[in-house]
Design a protein around this motif. Structure first.
Motif, mmCIF file in Angstrom:
data_model
loop_
_atom_site.group_PDB
_atom_site.id
_atom_site.type_symbol
_atom_site.label_atom_id
_atom_site.label_comp_id
_atom_site.label_asym_id
_atom_site.label_seq_id
_atom_site.Cartn_x
_atom_site.Cartn_y
_atom_site.Cartn_z
ATOM 1 N N LEU A 1 49.774 41.673 -40.498
ATOM 2 C CA LEU A 1 48.422 42.123 -40.182
ATOM 3 C C LEU A 1 47.924 41.485 -38.880
ATOM 4 N N ASN A 2 48.176 40.195 -38.722
ATOM 5 C CA ASN A 2 47.757 39.512 -37.498
ATOM 6 C C ASN A 2 48.523 40.014 -36.286
ATOM 7 N N SER A 3 49.801 40.298 -36.465
ATOM 8 C CA SER A 3 50.600 40.829 -35.358
ATOM 9 C C SER A 3 50.069 42.177 -34.901
ATOM 10 N N ALA A 4 49.708 43.025 -35.866
ATOM 11 C CA ALA A 4 49.153 44.338 -35.517
ATOM 12 C C ALA A 4 47.826 44.186 -34.786
ATOM 13 N N ALA A 5 46.994 43.252 -35.256
ATOM 14 C CA ALA A 5 45.708 43.028 -34.585
ATOM 15 C C ALA A 5 45.905 42.515 -33.161
ATOM 16 N N ILE A 6 46.859 41.618 -32.977
ATOM 17 C CA ILE A 6 47.151 41.119 -31.623
ATOM 18 C C ILE A 6 47.637 42.262 -30.733
ATOM 19 N N SER A 7 48.424 43.167 -31.298
ATOM 20 C CA SER A 7 48.854 44.340 -30.527
ATOM 21 C C SER A 7 47.651 45.144 -30.052
ATOM 22 N N ALA A 8 46.641 45.284 -30.916
ATOM 23 C CA ALA A 8 45.435 46.022 -30.535
ATOM 24 C C ALA A 8 44.723 45.334 -29.373
ATOM 25 N N HIS A 9 44.673 44.010 -29.413
ATOM 26 C CA HIS A 9 44.040 43.274 -28.303
ATOM 27 C C HIS A 9 44.846 43.418 -27.017
ATOM 28 N N LEU A 10 46.168 43.401 -27.127
ATOM 29 C CA LEU A 10 47.013 43.602 -25.948
ATOM 30 C C LEU A 10 46.788 44.987 -25.351
ATOM 31 N N SER A 11 46.718 46.006 -26.206
ATOM 32 C CA SER A 11 46.480 47.372 -25.719
ATOM 33 C C SER A 11 45.138 47.466 -25.001
ATOM 34 N N ASP B 1 41.897 49.353 -32.779
ATOM 35 C CA ASP B 1 41.412 49.750 -31.458
ATOM 36 C C ASP B 1 40.213 48.865 -31.125
ATOM 37 N N VAL B 2 40.432 47.877 -30.286
ATOM 38 C CA VAL B 2 39.377 46.899 -29.979
ATOM 39 C C VAL B 2 38.198 47.557 -29.279
ATOM 40 N N GLY B 3 38.482 48.419 -28.314
ATOM 41 C CA GLY B 3 37.403 49.078 -27.588
ATOM 42 C C GLY B 3 36.512 49.901 -28.501
ATOM 43 N N SER B 4 37.131 50.668 -29.406
ATOM 44 C CA SER B 4 36.351 51.484 -30.346
ATOM 45 C C SER B 4 35.583 50.607 -31.329
ATOM 46 N N ALA B 5 36.182 49.502 -31.751
ATOM 47 C CA ALA B 5 35.497 48.587 -32.662
ATOM 48 C C ALA B 5 34.253 48.004 -32.005
ATOM 49 N N LEU B 6 34.350 47.651 -30.732
ATOM 50 C CA LEU B 6 33.188 47.132 -30.003
ATOM 51 C C LEU B 6 32.112 48.205 -29.848
ATOM 52 N N GLU B 7 32.527 49.441 -29.606
ATOM 53 C CA GLU B 7 31.564 50.540 -29.504
ATOM 54 C C GLU B 7 30.865 50.779 -30.836
ATOM 55 N N THR B 8 31.612 50.654 -31.936
ATOM 56 C CA THR B 8 31.018 50.814 -33.264
ATOM 57 C C THR B 8 29.974 49.740 -33.522
ATOM 58 N N LEU B 9 30.250 48.509 -33.112
ATOM 59 C CA LEU B 9 29.270 47.442 -33.282
ATOM 60 C C LEU B 9 27.995 47.738 -32.497
#
Length: 294
Positions: free
Chosen positions: A261-271, A181-189
């Motif tokens: 792993l990279n595909s899953a991370a790209i999916s998170a960025h797409l979401s 979850d990119v948005g949550s990861a940014l909030e955590t930072l």
């Protein structure tokens, strides 16, 4: 195996995954356990040489490199293991990790110690926020990287922050950091930048007293990937197209596991880009593609 003590009764064992240590009069509490039996064996020897019992492992999340030593240590020392509810499910049923990545029962190449730890029983399911047990250790939610990852703060004001950040060297080498979850990861930072603690101990970087520079480097790394994904969507692109484009851009070579792993991370960025209104999904000629919104 050597340990580094930071404050009071709190330290850590440096390694590919830093293992947290907190000692009370009753024994050791540990944060995570490494990737496999060998990691667990080294930790067991370390504890036995000190003559102090291992009471409990607090597992920050269910990725194999954080819980792979649980089973060995439980059997060898009789310690208990604690984790949050969602992470506990995968720690006990570890085939779920590669299953989530592949969206089906995993094929042989995904059944490895990097994606599927040996399962271990969870003795205590803990909330993701608040005091964990009689040790005084505190769980702190750190969303974004995985399902319900926590950090662990000790009474000595040392904060183990798991995979909320990675070292600058890792970011430079791998470029695409795993995130759900990119948005949550940014909030955590942003949250970490405001936390006052004597020490911060990431799982994949040395302990630091000032987390702001590392949090900023991780934010830049995440946004760099999102910007590259958005650029790919200037023309209709499927996820595989985007993974290939980013592999070329960042000069990445991948194993099968790394590809998933990279595909899953790209999916998170797409979401995240979809949530922010930058792109939209379209199915065309049997393919799901993403297009940048005008």
């Amino acid at each position: 195996m050597e340990s580094v003590y930071l404050s009071g009764s709190t330290g850590y064992i440096p390694g590919r995954v830093n293992v947290g240590l907190f000692q009370t009069k009753n024994g050791f509490w540990m944060v995570d356990s490494g990737i496999d039996d060998e990691a667990g064996r080294k930790i067991a020897r370390f504890v036995e040489e000190l003559g102090v019992p291992l009471q409990r492992i607090i597992t920050t999340h269910s990725h194999a490199d954080h819980c792979g030593g649980n089973r060995f240590l439980k059997k060898r020392t009789g310690c208990s293991v604690a984790a949050t509810k969602l992470e506990a499910i995968i720690i006990e049923e570890t085939f779920l990790e590669p299953l989530l990545l592949w969206s089906a029962f995993p094929f042989a190449e995904l059944c490895n110690k990097f994606l599927q730890a040996k399962p271990s029983t969870i003795d205590k399911v803990i909330p993701n926020k608040g005091i964990i047990d009689e040790s005084g250790l505190e769980a702190v939610p750190l969303p974004g990287h995985y399902l319900d990852m926590i950090g662990v703060r000790t009474p000595d004001d040392v904060f183990f922050i798991a995979d909320s950040v990675f070292s600058e060297q890792i970011i430079e080498k791998y470029a695409i950091m795993f995130v759900l979850d990119v948005g949550s990861a940014l909030e955590t930072l942003s949250f970490l930048e405001k936390v006052n603690a004597a020490w911060f101990v990431p799982s994949h970087a040395p302990a630091v007293q000032d987390i702001v520079p590392l949090a900023n480097a991780n934010r830049k790394g995440l946004l760099r990937v999102s910007e590259a994904v958005l650029e790919c969507c200037s023309r209709p692109s499927g996820r595989d197209d985007i993974v290939q484009a980013l592999a070329d851009r960042f000069s990445l070579s991948m194993s099968v596991s790394e590809y998933l792993l990279n595909s899953a991370a790209i999916s998170a960025h797409l979401s995240w880009l979809r949530k922010e209104g930058h792109i939209s999904p379209v199915v065309t000629r049997g393919r799901l593609v993403w297009k940048k919104n005008s």
